[in-house]
Design a protein around this motif. Structure first.
Motif, PDB file in Angstrom:
ATOM      1  N   TRP A 119       0.828  -1.209   0.000  1.00 37.65           N
ATOM      2  CA  TRP A 119       0.000   0.000   0.000  1.00 37.65           C
ATOM      3  C   TRP A 119       0.862   1.259   0.000  1.00 37.65           C
ATOM      4  O   TRP A 119       0.557   2.229  -0.691  1.00 37.65           O
ATOM      5  N   THR A 120       1.962   1.247   0.747  1.00 39.64           N
ATOM      6  CA  THR A 120       2.836   2.417   0.785  1.00 39.64           C
ATOM      7  C   THR A 120       3.556   2.613  -0.545  1.00 39.64           C
ATOM      8  O   THR A 120       3.736   3.749  -1.000  1.00 39.64           O
ATOM      9  N   LEU A 121       3.952   1.523  -1.180  1.00 37.41           N
ATOM     10  CA  LEU A 121       4.657   1.638  -2.456  1.00 37.41           C
ATOM     11  C   LEU A 121       3.738   2.093  -3.577  1.00 37.41           C
ATOM     12  O   LEU A 121       4.114   2.952  -4.392  1.00 37.41           O
ATOM     13  N   GLU A 122       2.538   1.551  -3.654  1.00 41.43           N
ATOM     14  CA  GLU A 122       1.664   1.795  -4.794  1.00 41.43           C
ATOM     15  C   GLU A 122       0.787   3.027  -4.621  1.00 41.43           C
ATOM     16  O   GLU A 122       0.599   3.782  -5.578  1.00 41.43           O
ATOM     17  N   ASP A 123       0.239   3.240  -3.431  1.00 41.16           N
ATOM     18  CA  ASP A 123      -0.735   4.310  -3.238  1.00 41.16           C
ATOM     19  C   ASP A 123      -0.190   5.501  -2.457  1.00 41.16           C
ATOM     20  O   ASP A 123      -0.748   6.596  -2.566  1.00 41.16           O
ATOM     21  N   LYS A 124       0.854   5.312  -1.662  1.00 42.80           N
ATOM     22  CA  LYS A 124       1.381   6.390  -0.843  1.00 42.80           C
ATOM     23  C   LYS A 124       2.757   6.801  -1.338  1.00 42.80           C
ATOM     24  O   LYS A 124       3.138   6.519  -2.473  1.00 42.80           O
ATOM     25  N   ASP A 125       3.522   7.443  -0.458  1.00 41.87           N
ATOM     26  CA  ASP A 125       4.847   7.936  -0.811  1.00 41.87           C
ATOM     27  C   ASP A 125       5.859   6.818  -0.647  1.00 41.87           C
ATOM     28  O   ASP A 125       6.151   6.391   0.480  1.00 41.87           O
ATOM     29  N   ALA A 126       6.411   6.333  -1.771  1.00 41.01           N
ATOM     30  CA  ALA A 126       7.381   5.237  -1.702  1.00 41.01           C
ATOM     31  C   ALA A 126       8.703   5.683  -1.105  1.00 41.01           C
ATOM     32  O   ALA A 126       9.427   4.863  -0.532  1.00 41.01           O
ATOM     33  N   SER A 127       9.036   6.974  -1.233  1.00 38.83           N
ATOM     34  CA  SER A 127      10.304   7.446  -0.652  1.00 38.83           C
ATOM     35  C   SER A 127      10.286   7.427   0.872  1.00 38.83           C
ATOM     36  O   SER A 127      11.344   7.472   1.502  1.00 38.83           O
ATOM     37  N   LYS A 128       9.096   7.340   1.457  1.00 35.85           N
ATOM     38  CA  LYS A 128       9.001   7.289   2.915  1.00 35.85           C
ATOM     39  C   LYS A 128       9.594   6.010   3.467  1.00 35.85           C
ATOM     40  O   LYS A 128      10.069   5.982   4.612  1.00 35.85           O
ATOM     41  N   ILE A 129       9.581   4.948   2.670  1.00 36.58           N
ATOM     42  CA  ILE A 129      10.161   3.670   3.089  1.00 36.58           C
ATOM     43  C   ILE A 129      11.382   3.338   2.233  1.00 36.58           C
ATOM     44  O   ILE A 129      11.777   2.166   2.145  1.00 36.58           O
ATOM     45  N   MET A 130      11.978   4.342   1.597  1.00 31.98           N
ATOM     46  CA  MET A 130      13.201   4.186   0.813  1.00 31.98           C
ATOM     47  C   MET A 130      13.027   3.181  -0.328  1.00 31.98           C
ATOM     48  O   MET A 130      13.947   2.444  -0.675  1.00 31.98           O
ATOM     49  N   ASP A 131      11.823   3.128  -0.919  1.00 26.65           N
ATOM     50  CA  ASP A 131      11.525   2.231  -2.043  1.00 26.65           C
ATOM     51  C   ASP A 131      11.835   0.771  -1.704  1.00 26.65           C
ATOM     52  O   ASP A 131      12.233  -0.009  -2.572  1.00 26.65           O
ATOM     53  N   MET A 132      11.644   0.406  -0.462  1.00 18.54           N
ATOM     54  CA  MET A 132      11.957  -0.963  -0.025  1.00 18.54           C
ATOM     55  C   MET A 132      10.805  -1.892  -0.387  1.00 18.54           C
ATOM     56  O   MET A 132       9.675  -1.714   0.062  1.00 18.54           O
ATOM     57  N   ARG A 133      11.098  -2.887  -1.212  1.00 19.78           N
ATOM     58  CA  ARG A 133      10.096  -3.849  -1.632  1.00 19.78           C
ATOM     59  C   ARG A 133       9.994  -4.993  -0.630  1.00 19.78           C
ATOM     60  O   ARG A 133      10.808  -5.122   0.278  1.00 19.78           O
ATOM     61  N   GLU A 134       8.992  -5.815  -0.849  1.00 22.61           N
ATOM     62  CA  GLU A 134       8.743  -6.923   0.084  1.00 22.61           C
ATOM     63  C   GLU A 134       9.892  -7.914   0.093  1.00 22.61           C
ATOM     64  O   GLU A 134      10.272  -8.430   1.150  1.00 22.61           O
ATOM     65  N   GLU A 135      10.496  -8.169  -1.078  1.00 18.06           N
ATOM     66  CA  GLU A 135      11.600  -9.120  -1.117  1.00 18.06           C
ATOM     67  C   GLU A 135      12.833  -8.583  -0.408  1.00 18.06           C
ATOM     68  O   GLU A 135      13.637  -9.345   0.136  1.00 18.06           O
ATOM     69  N   MET A 136      13.016  -7.251  -0.381  1.00 10.97           N
ATOM     70  CA  MET A 136      14.139  -6.670   0.355  1.00 10.97           C
ATOM     71  C   MET A 136      13.939  -6.830   1.865  1.00 10.97           C
ATOM     72  O   MET A 136      14.893  -7.108   2.606  1.00 10.97           O
ATOM     73  N   ILE A 137      12.714  -6.671   2.328  1.00 10.07           N
ATOM     74  CA  ILE A 137      12.422  -6.881   3.748  1.00 10.07           C
ATOM     75  C   ILE A 137      12.684  -8.330   4.133  1.00 10.07           C
ATOM     76  O   ILE A 137      13.235  -8.633   5.199  1.00 10.07           O
ATOM     77  N   ALA A 138      12.309  -9.250   3.254  1.00 10.65           N
ATOM     78  CA  ALA A 138      12.545 -10.666   3.533  1.00 10.65           C
ATOM     79  C   ALA A 138      14.043 -10.975   3.574  1.00 10.65           C
ATOM     80  O   ALA A 138      14.501 -11.756   4.425  1.00 10.65           O
ATOM     81  N   LEU A 139      14.825 -10.379   2.673  1.00  9.92           N
ATOM     82  CA  LEU A 139      16.268 -10.616   2.680  1.00  9.92           C
ATOM     83  C   LEU A 139      16.914 -10.085   3.959  1.00  9.92           C
ATOM     84  O   LEU A 139      17.791 -10.734   4.539  1.00  9.92           O
TER      85      LEU A 139
END
Length: 626
Positions: free
Chosen positions: A204-224
């Motif tokens: 939701w943050t990546l697609e609908d909100k500000d992605a720079s707020k989470i440093m463009d971190m995707r789900e696979e990066m969180i898993a790694l």
């Protein structure tokens, strides 16, 4: 995460258009879905997640929309029908080619139309060409009038649109299903309730909100980050039995007792630097089992809220409205003369602190440390207050710790600034202990002054505990997602790690991580072993870990092994018969890279090889003799 929608919980509503709405399910309120309508929030409370609802038309005697649960048979009717058609086609006898070529492809190839959001097969056809012409006779005014009527959850409007299409008979089955899918997603009044877990919050943050707020971190990066840092449940707290100072006597006052040093050898203590507004901390807490309150904690919270509301209604609640003719003035307060007359009587009575004041409970004493010593997260931030705003979606407010006593993060999450870590004497809270006063003097103060003294002392005890335990180190791992220079972060955090602790650092770009990996390269480590800098010559291993570095060696390369950089991206694919390929258009943004390594303890002294060595000449002689 509970399987039912709890009151005041944050949920995600997936609309037919594919958009997501995040809202808090507040009881006795109305939730608006914009053009789709509104419904009472109580209709989805204590209902399971992942259920699709449909807004029904309002009844004549009601002013709200009821909800209808769409059964699975209705949602997946197209898939079930397509499976039946596929089984029929497989059982049928294949028709040979007209020219008798047995190797010719069968003529019964079907192409399916699949909804990209739900994965539902809408229709199938054996024709490749799609007729995209559209001739709609309904005007915009008529469509808007049908939308305002809102009958039959939008299905009547979709039927009128298809019947008013003059070229509907010219469309293929594929184009007809595509036209119906587009109109259904635009006008159908349905929604699905989804839990706001970490993957959904990230999407939701990546697609609908500000992605720079989470440093463009995707789900696979969180898993790694979670996997390479070995973030898991660190076990129960072995020091929980005695988290405060020992009391010699049962009736002894403990307001001035100093807490004993806390052991830092407990397992499961992770150090984190998070600039993603708390998304990384929430993901780690979910892996460690401390993100969601337990059932016992939730029941205790409800009991406290019910008790406080009951007390507020009986004592501090709103006063009942006066009847006609009654005086509405407030009761008169005692005058200063009455207080002066009452003072000598009170002063004549003997006051004893032990007699008039009972020993407070353990959690209300000044020397009580409310933090666990295992399975904890220690967050380092650069500001005066940590930015962990995403934790509010999980019923935890970092700025107001008092109402969060029921939440596991209140005991397992500790925060401190870089100033408190590097220069604790410059921090006003740490370097300003409360005055050392006697209990008799404390009891002689007024209530406001006494409560202020206890509150400042509790804050000083908590701050000192966090800073002292963090500076002692022995953490189980380091996880970083920050815009700061990773070299400066590693210079001050690597000495705090235990031997063998994993390190995982995320960066949107690869350049900072490349410079960091070069500091721990094999060439630097070999140069360090052969030509040790003069600044560290003669120093102990502990002093070498605290070394600030120089131009040739920004960091001590002997403290980290296995430095590497990696990345991963999950590609979405279109899976259709004969048309399976990755989607050409997807979200851009930063690629994202992860630096991984392990903290090691260098061996003292010189490492020598031992064993029986045989010369080359003796080996040759042995071979010739044989």
């Amino acid at each position: 995460m509970h399987s039912l929608v709890e009151p005041n919980a944050w949920v995600v509503l997936r609309l037919p258009s594919g958009n997501l709405r995040v809202l808090q399910v507040a009881p006795n309120t109305t939730t608006s879905l914009g053009k789709y309508g509104s419904f009472p929030t109580n209709l989805i409370i204590h209902r399971p997640y992942n259920i699709t609802y449909e807004l029904q038309d309002r009844k004549p005697d009601e002013n709200f929309n009821r909800l209808r649960i769409v059964p699975a048979a209705e949602l997946y009717a197209d898939i079930l029908s397509s499976d039946a058609d596929t089984r029929t086609a497989e059982d049928a006898t294949p028709v040979p080619d007209a020219e008798g070529d047995d190797d010719a492809p069968p003529t019964g190839i079907e192409y399916s139309l699949v909804d990209s959001d739900s994965g539902t097969v809408v229709a199938t056809t054996d024709r490749v060409e799609i007729d995209a012409s559209a001739r709609q006779t309904l005007t915009i005014e008529e469509i808007e009038a049908l939308k305002k009527d809102g009958t039959d959850a939008g299905r009547e409007l979709i039927t009128r649109l298809m019947l008013s299409h003059t070229a509907i008979d010219q469309k293929t089955e594929y184009s007809l299903a595509k036209y119906k899918l587009l109109k259904t997603r635009k006008y159908i009044r349905r929604f699905c309730v989804l839990p706001l877990d970490i993957p959904m919050l990230n999407y939701w943050t990546l697609e609908d909100k500000d992605a720079s707020k989470i440093m463009d971190m995707r789900e696979e990066m969180i898993a790694l980050l979670g996997c390479w840092a070995n973030v898991h449940f660190g076990g129960s707290d072995p020091c929980e039995a005695q988290p405060i100072a020992k009391i010699k006597q049962e009736g002894e006052d403990t307001s001035m007792v100093e807490p004993e040093p806390v052991q830092t050898s407990c397992p499961g203590r992770w150090l984190v630097v998070d600039d993603t507004s708390g998304l990384l901390v929430a993901a780690m807490a979910e892996r460690m089992g401390i993100l969601y309150p337990s059932e016992a904690d939730r029941l205790a919270k409800e009991q406290r809220e019910a008790k406080s509301s009951k007390q507020g209604d009986s004592t501090g609640g709103r006063q009942p409205a006066p009847k006609d003719g009654e005086d509405t003035q407030a009761p008169a307060k005692p005058t200063d003369e009455a207080e002066a007359k009452r003072e000598p009587e009170d002063a004549a009575q003997p006051t004893s602190p032990k007699a008039t004041h009972k020993r407070p409970p353990e959690h209300r004493r000044d020397d009580y440390i409310p933090y666990a010593h295992a399975n904890t997260i220690t967050h380092i931030h650069p500001n005066s207050q940590p930015n962990l705003s995403f934790l509010r979606y999980y019923d935890f407010d970092i700025t107001n710790p008092n109402p969060n006593a029921h939440h596991p993060l209140s005991k397992h999450l500790m925060t401190l600034s870089w100033l408190q870590l590097l220069e604790p004497d410059l921090d006003s809270t740490y370097s300003s202990p409360p005055p050392n006063v006697t209990p008799e003097e404390i009891y002689s103060w007024k209530t406001n002054r006494r409560s202020t003294f206890h509150r400042k002392r509790k804050r000083w005890i908590r701050t000192r505990h966090i800073i002292d335990t963090t500076r002692k180190g022995e953490f189980s791992g380091l996880v970083v997602a920050s815009s700061m220079d990773p070299i400066s972060i590693m210079r001050h955090t690597v000495p705090l790690l235990a031997g063998g602790a994993p390190i995982a650092i995320y960066s949107p770009s690869i350049e900072p991580l490349t410079e960091l990996a070069d500091c721990y390269s094999l060439a630097r480590r070999a140069a360090w072993a052969t030509n040790t800098p003069e600044e560290v010559a003669g120093k102990t291993l502990e002093e070498q870990e605290q070394w600030a570095g120089n131009e040739e060696f920004p960091l001590n390369p002997a403290l980290v092994l296995g430095a590497s950089i990696q990345t991963s991206r999950v590609r979405k694919w279109q899976v259709l018969p004969g048309r399976t390929h990755p989607l050409m258009s997807s979200r851009g943004g930063a690629e994202g890279y992860v630096f991984t390594a392990w903290k090691v303890k260098p061996a003292e002294g010189k490492v020598e090889a031992r064993g029986h060595l045989r010369s080359r000449k003796r080996k040759v002689d042995d071979q010739s003799a044989a």
